[in-house]
Design a protein around this motif. Structure first.
Motif, mmCIF file in Angstrom:
data_model
loop_
_atom_site.group_PDB
_atom_site.id
_atom_site.type_symbol
_atom_site.label_atom_id
_atom_site.label_comp_id
_atom_site.label_asym_id
_atom_site.label_seq_id
_atom_site.Cartn_x
_atom_site.Cartn_y
_atom_site.Cartn_z
ATOM 1 N N PRO A 105 40.920 -7.906 42.681
ATOM 2 C CA PRO A 105 41.147 -8.135 44.114
ATOM 3 C C PRO A 105 41.820 -9.486 44.353
ATOM 4 O O PRO A 105 41.543 -10.451 43.642
ATOM 5 N N ALA A 106 42.692 -9.540 45.332
ATOM 6 C CA ALA A 106 43.432 -10.780 45.618
ATOM 7 C C ALA A 106 42.497 -11.968 45.810
ATOM 8 O O ALA A 106 42.781 -13.068 45.332
ATOM 9 N N GLU A 107 41.352 -11.748 46.465
ATOM 10 C CA GLU A 107 40.422 -12.855 46.718
ATOM 11 C C GLU A 107 39.684 -13.306 45.460
ATOM 12 O O GLU A 107 39.003 -14.327 45.462
ATOM 13 N N ARG A 108 39.819 -12.565 44.358
ATOM 14 C CA ARG A 108 39.192 -12.934 43.095
ATOM 15 C C ARG A 108 40.198 -13.409 42.054
ATOM 16 O O ARG A 108 39.805 -13.928 41.011
ATOM 17 N N LEU A 109 41.478 -13.220 42.320
ATOM 18 C CA LEU A 109 42.502 -13.561 41.331
ATOM 19 C C LEU A 109 42.516 -15.053 41.016
ATOM 20 O O LEU A 109 42.443 -15.453 39.848
ATOM 21 N N VAL A 110 42.599 -15.893 42.024
ATOM 22 C CA VAL A 110 42.618 -17.342 41.787
ATOM 23 C C VAL A 110 41.291 -17.823 41.200
ATOM 24 O O VAL A 110 41.292 -18.575 40.220
ATOM 25 N N PRO A 111 40.123 -17.389 41.738
ATOM 26 C CA PRO A 111 38.873 -17.811 41.090
ATOM 27 C C PRO A 111 38.785 -17.385 39.625
ATOM 28 O O PRO A 111 38.278 -18.130 38.792
ATOM 29 N N LEU A 112 39.280 -16.196 39.292
ATOM 30 C CA LEU A 112 39.270 -15.756 37.896
ATOM 31 C C LEU A 112 40.106 -16.695 37.036
ATOM 32 O O LEU A 112 39.654 -17.181 35.996
ATOM 33 N N LEU A 113 41.313 -16.972 37.471
ATOM 34 C CA LEU A 113 42.199 -17.833 36.677
ATOM 35 C C LEU A 113 41.668 -19.264 36.585
ATOM 36 O O LEU A 113 41.790 -19.901 35.537
ATOM 37 N N THR A 114 41.049 -19.766 37.654
ATOM 38 C CA THR A 114 40.514 -21.125 37.578
ATOM 39 C C THR A 114 39.263 -21.176 36.697
ATOM 40 O O THR A 114 39.010 -22.186 36.047
ATOM 41 N N THR A 115 38.495 -20.093 36.659
ATOM 42 C CA THR A 115 37.347 -20.043 35.759
ATOM 43 C C THR A 115 37.817 -20.072 34.304
ATOM 44 O O THR A 115 37.260 -20.805 33.476
ATOM 45 N N VAL A 116 38.849 -19.292 34.014
ATOM 46 C CA VAL A 116 39.420 -19.311 32.663
ATOM 47 C C VAL A 116 40.012 -20.685 32.359
ATOM 48 O O VAL A 116 39.816 -21.232 31.273
ATOM 49 N N LEU A 117 40.692 -21.276 33.340
ATOM 50 C CA LEU A 117 41.245 -22.620 33.168
ATOM 51 C C LEU A 117 40.150 -23.618 32.811
ATOM 52 O O LEU A 117 40.311 -24.442 31.904
ATOM 53 N N GLY A 118 39.009 -23.526 33.495
ATOM 54 C CA GLY A 118 37.880 -24.415 33.189
ATOM 55 C C GLY A 118 37.390 -24.223 31.762
ATOM 56 O O GLY A 118 37.004 -25.174 31.089
ATOM 57 N N GLY A 119 37.429 -22.983 31.285
ATOM 58 C CA GLY A 119 37.023 -22.719 29.919
ATOM 59 C C GLY A 119 38.001 -23.223 28.882
ATOM 60 O O GLY A 119 37.618 -23.543 27.750
ATOM 61 N N LEU A 120 39.263 -23.311 29.254
ATOM 62 C CA LEU A 120 40.282 -23.817 28.336
ATOM 63 C C LEU A 120 40.146 -25.312 28.120
ATOM 64 O O LEU A 120 40.588 -25.836 27.102
ATOM 65 N N ARG A 121 39.569 -25.981 29.037
ATOM 66 C CA ARG A 121 39.443 -27.448 28.976
ATOM 67 C C ARG A 121 38.420 -27.768 27.989
ATOM 68 O O ARG A 121 37.807 -28.372 27.462
#
Length: 185
Positions: free
Chosen positions: A169-185
């Motif tokens: 869902p569009a409202e979950r797309l950015v939170p999903l990517l930022t959660t993955v981004l946090g994991g990459l750090r």
């Protein structure tokens, strides 16, 4: 509008006005940490070299006297499949710390399995049906794919669209990517 709702609205308006006054009065602070130079740097500099452009904007909006700060999730993305989302969400630090974090556990747990992450990645790449997802992600059986898809749907990370296609869902797309981004750090 009942009296309680009217009182809540007035309190919210007062709070917004106070934040606006504090924002206008707050001096522009220079960053106290130099941008990192590695590929996973937490700061993305703009063309004018302002590495803290997003942080500075958030601070101006929520950094009044006595503020404990705020946290924001923001993004403007287009996936390989062509899905787009422009989304932002912010809460004060106090609000995040006051929330019941146990309520977030199922949402985060749904991301805690390599197969579910692979399924989400495949959906973002354009693979949408359960049959195609089973072929794209080495899972073992379609029953296992459906199990993982149900977990992702229950947590809100996936939705079934027309024709049985799965979408983030569009409202979950950015939170999903930022959660993955946090994991990459």
């Amino acid at each position: 509008m009942d009296d309680e709702t009217a009182a809540q609205l007035r309190a919210l308006e007062d709070r917004v006005a106070a934040l606006e006054r504090a924002s206008a009065a707050a001096p522009h602070a220079a960053p106290d940490v130099a941008p990192a130079a590695d590929a996973h740097a937490p700061h993305a500099a703009t063309a004018d070299g302002d590495a803290f452009w997003a942080l500075d904007g958030l601070t101006r909006r929520a950094g009044g006297p006595g503020s404990t700060g705020a946290v924001m999730v923001v993004g403007d993305v287009t996936t390989p499949a062509g899905d787009t989302a422009r989304w932002q969400y912010a809460l004060t630090t106090d609000d995040v710390l006051a929330a019941d974090w146990a309520d977030v556990a199922p949402v985060l747990a749904a991301l805690g399995h390599p197969v579910r992450l692979a399924l989400l990645r495949a959906v973002l790449d354009g693979t949408r049906t359960a049959r195609d997802l089973a072929a794209a992600v080495d899972v073992g059986s379609t029953g296992q794919v459906y199990h993982h898809l149900r977990q992702l749907q229950a947590a809100g990370w996936l939705r079934t669209a027309a024709g049985g296609e799965h979408v983030v869902p569009a409202e979950r797309l950015v939170p999903l990517l930022t959660t993955v981004l946090g994991g990459l750090r």
